[in-house]
Write an enzyme that holds these catalytic residues in place. Structure first.
Site, PDB file in Angstrom:
ATOM      1  N   TYR A  86      -4.339  57.400  45.680  1.00  9.80           N
ATOM      2  CA  TYR A  86      -3.392  56.891  46.677  1.00  9.80           C
ATOM      3  C   TYR A  86      -3.563  57.572  48.034  1.00  9.80           C
ATOM      4  O   TYR A  86      -3.085  57.079  49.048  1.00  9.80           O
ATOM      5  CB  TYR A  86      -1.947  57.078  46.199  1.00  9.80           C
ATOM      6  CG  TYR A  86      -1.552  56.206  45.021  1.00  9.80           C
ATOM      7  CD1 TYR A  86      -2.421  55.241  44.520  1.00  9.80           C
ATOM      8  CD2 TYR A  86      -0.316  56.339  44.420  1.00  9.80           C
ATOM      9  CE1 TYR A  86      -2.079  54.450  43.442  1.00  9.80           C
ATOM     10  CE2 TYR A  86       0.045  55.541  43.336  1.00  9.80           C
ATOM     11  CZ  TYR A  86      -0.844  54.604  42.859  1.00  9.80           C
ATOM     12  OH  TYR A  86      -0.496  53.817  41.796  1.00  9.80           O
ATOM     13  N   LYS A 131      -9.535  59.614  32.443  1.00  3.13           N
ATOM     14  CA  LYS A 131     -10.543  58.589  32.132  1.00  3.13           C
ATOM     15  C   LYS A 131     -11.903  59.287  32.203  1.00  3.13           C
ATOM     16  O   LYS A 131     -12.810  58.887  32.947  1.00  3.13           O
ATOM     17  CB  LYS A 131     -10.413  57.430  33.144  1.00  3.13           C
ATOM     18  CG  LYS A 131     -11.224  56.217  32.812  1.00  3.13           C
ATOM     19  CD  LYS A 131     -10.698  55.402  31.641  1.00  3.13           C
ATOM     20  CE  LYS A 131     -11.619  54.237  31.342  1.00  3.13           C
ATOM     21  NZ  LYS A 131     -11.367  53.618  30.022  1.00  3.13           N
ATOM     22  N   ASP A 177      -6.520  54.324  28.780  1.00  2.00           N
ATOM     23  CA  ASP A 177      -6.333  53.016  28.139  1.00  2.00           C
ATOM     24  C   ASP A 177      -5.723  53.187  26.751  1.00  2.00           C
ATOM     25  O   ASP A 177      -4.815  52.459  26.341  1.00  2.00           O
ATOM     26  CB  ASP A 177      -7.648  52.209  28.093  1.00  2.00           C
ATOM     27  CG  ASP A 177      -8.866  53.070  27.831  1.00  2.00           C
ATOM     28  OD1 ASP A 177      -8.740  54.308  27.834  1.00  2.00           O
ATOM     29  OD2 ASP A 177      -9.951  52.521  27.598  1.00  2.00           O
ATOM     30  N   ASP A 232       1.692  56.579  37.513  1.00  2.00           N
ATOM     31  CA  ASP A 232       2.502  55.489  38.054  1.00  2.00           C
ATOM     32  C   ASP A 232       2.663  54.400  36.991  1.00  2.00           C
ATOM     33  O   ASP A 232       3.770  53.920  36.708  1.00  2.00           O
ATOM     34  CB  ASP A 232       1.775  54.932  39.298  1.00  2.00           C
ATOM     35  CG  ASP A 232       2.661  54.046  40.146  1.00  2.00           C
ATOM     36  OD1 ASP A 232       3.829  53.849  39.775  1.00  2.00           O
ATOM     37  OD2 ASP A 232       2.178  53.549  41.169  1.00  2.00           O
ATOM     38  N   ASP A 245       6.057  53.715  34.077  1.00  2.91           N
ATOM     39  CA  ASP A 245       6.803  52.453  34.008  1.00  2.91           C
ATOM     40  C   ASP A 245       6.799  51.876  32.594  1.00  2.91           C
ATOM     41  O   ASP A 245       7.791  51.284  32.154  1.00  2.91           O
ATOM     42  CB  ASP A 245       6.240  51.429  35.000  1.00  2.91           C
ATOM     43  CG  ASP A 245       6.913  51.551  36.361  1.00  2.91           C
ATOM     44  OD1 ASP A 245       7.466  52.627  36.647  1.00  2.91           O
ATOM     45  OD2 ASP A 245       6.896  50.573  37.129  1.00  2.91           O
TER      46      ASP A 245
END
Ligand code: NAD
Length: 356
Positions: A142, A190, A222, A246, A250
């Site tokens: 980001y 990852k 994943d 992020d 959620d």
């Protein structure tokens, strides 16, 4: 004695309503337990733009920098959606995060056993769920440079970058949080594809030597997304970077049913913290007494624990909330007996009754 200055920034929409109840709870516990907390208030978001032409006025920023902890309600709403990007209420939140260097975002996902029907998973999968996601908040893709468009506008790019220092400091927050809980930490990355994740894994693994009481595991993002909905109770603390955090936070939020129940904390290296409900300003229900104040009240409980190490006062609030829910009292966003649905301020009062 260390100061305990709390700044409340109610903001917009339901922000002032839920902050009012959280402030009542904070004042009550401060008085009864003589905690020595001083409280002030200031404007932020759309209402600050209306009054001062700036969603994060200089005065508010100065007060925030001086305070030990901040409770923020929510910012934003349709009246300000068409403002220039720099004047939008949400810019105030980003401004506070970057000015105070709030790099560690802590999001618990706890499901009260009295609300297991509100989850999107089967009750037995989530009963007693209590996990914490520690998300790096000021680095990663980001913020990484370079970012932009190619000269021909045929492609666009962002950069995922983490320094050892950034990984180490978020890692320490996560290990320390795990020490205070069930001593299990899962680092999500990852590393099968991304070089930045290989470094992430190395640094987190090296840190583990300093926290021998914490069991560290690693998981690819994943798989972590799948495991969160397959068997969420396997997790105690998850630590991960900005982008992965992020998304995963959620997913975890939905496991607990209502967004009106979820608090969060964003901390810097001086233990200064910004505490806020995960939900937004909910313009659809603002001013109607329908907002659930529990996320804001749980944010106060997190503040007492993480900024002031007042663990007993913090768990008193959590226990009071559970007692209220165990008697079937709910707010309008929760599934249950309609006769026991309380307004925002009635819920605040009920929780305070249980604190006495
Ligand atoms: P929202 O979280 O405000 O609302 C989503 C839905 O959940 C709505 O139906 C709302 O009524 C309900 N809801 C939210 N909080 C509730 C509570 N405490 N009790 C009962 N019901 C609740 O998200 P949105 O509608 O996407 O956004 C509304 C505004 O809030 C936008 O301007 C957005 O930019 C802003 N926002 C601010 C923050 C923040 O300040 N941290 C976070 C998210 C969104």
């Amino acid at each position: 004695m260390k100061t305990k200055e709390v700044l409340i920034l109610p903001g917009d929409g339901i922000g002032p309503e839920v902050c009012h109840e959280a402030k009542k709870v904070l004042e009550h516990i401060n008085d009864t337990k003589d905690l020595g907390i001083t409280i002030s208030e200031s404007a932020v978001g759309g209402c600050a733009f209306e009054e001062f032409g700036n969603p994060l006025p200089e005065k508010t920023l100065k007060l925030a920098q001086r305070s030990d902890a901040i409770l923020l309600g929510a910012v934003g709403g349709p009246s300000w959606d068409n403002l220039d990007y720099d004047l939008r209420p949400e810019r105030a939140l980003l401004g506070l995060r970057s000015e105070l260097d709030l790099f560690a975002n802590l999001r618990p996902a706890i499901l009260s056993k009295y609300l297991s029907d509100s989850s999107s998973l089967k009750p037995e999968k989530v009963l007693d769920l209590d996990m914490l996601i520690v998300r790096e908040l000021t680095g990663g893709i980001y913020f990484g440079e370079p970012r932009g468009r190619s000269d021909t506008n045929e492609s666009a790019f962002n950069t995922m970058v983490y320094s050892k220092n950034e990984i180490e400091r978020i890692g320490r927050v996560a290990f320390e949080a795990a020490q205070k809980r069930n001593k299990k930490l899962c680092s999500v990355d990852k590393a099968n594809v991304l070089e930045v994740s290989v470094l992430w894994r190395e640094v987190i693994s090296d840190l583990a030597d300093e926290y021998p009481d914490v069991h560290l595991s690693h998981m690819l993002v994943d798989n972590a997304a799948m495991q969160l909905v397959r068997e969420p109770k396997q997790f105690d603390v998850i630590v991960t970077g900005n982008l992965f955090g992020d998304i995963l936070s959620d997913i975890a939020a939905m496991l607990t049913g209502s967004i009106g129940m979820l608090p969060s904390a964003s901390l810097n290296s001086k233990n200064q913290g910004l505490y806020e409900p995960v939900h937004g300003s909910a313009p659809d229900i603002a001013g109607k007494g329908l907002a659930n104040p529990i996320a804001a009240i749980l944010s106060v409980a997190m503040m007492l624990k993480y900024s002031f190490s007042l663990n007993e006062a913090s768990s008193d609030i959590e226990i009071a909330i559970q007692e209220v829910l165990s008697e079937g009292y709910i707010t309008h966003d929760l599934e249950g007996n309609n006769n026991k649905k309380l307004s925002t301020s009635e819920m605040g009062n009920k929780i305070i009754e249980k604190l006495i």
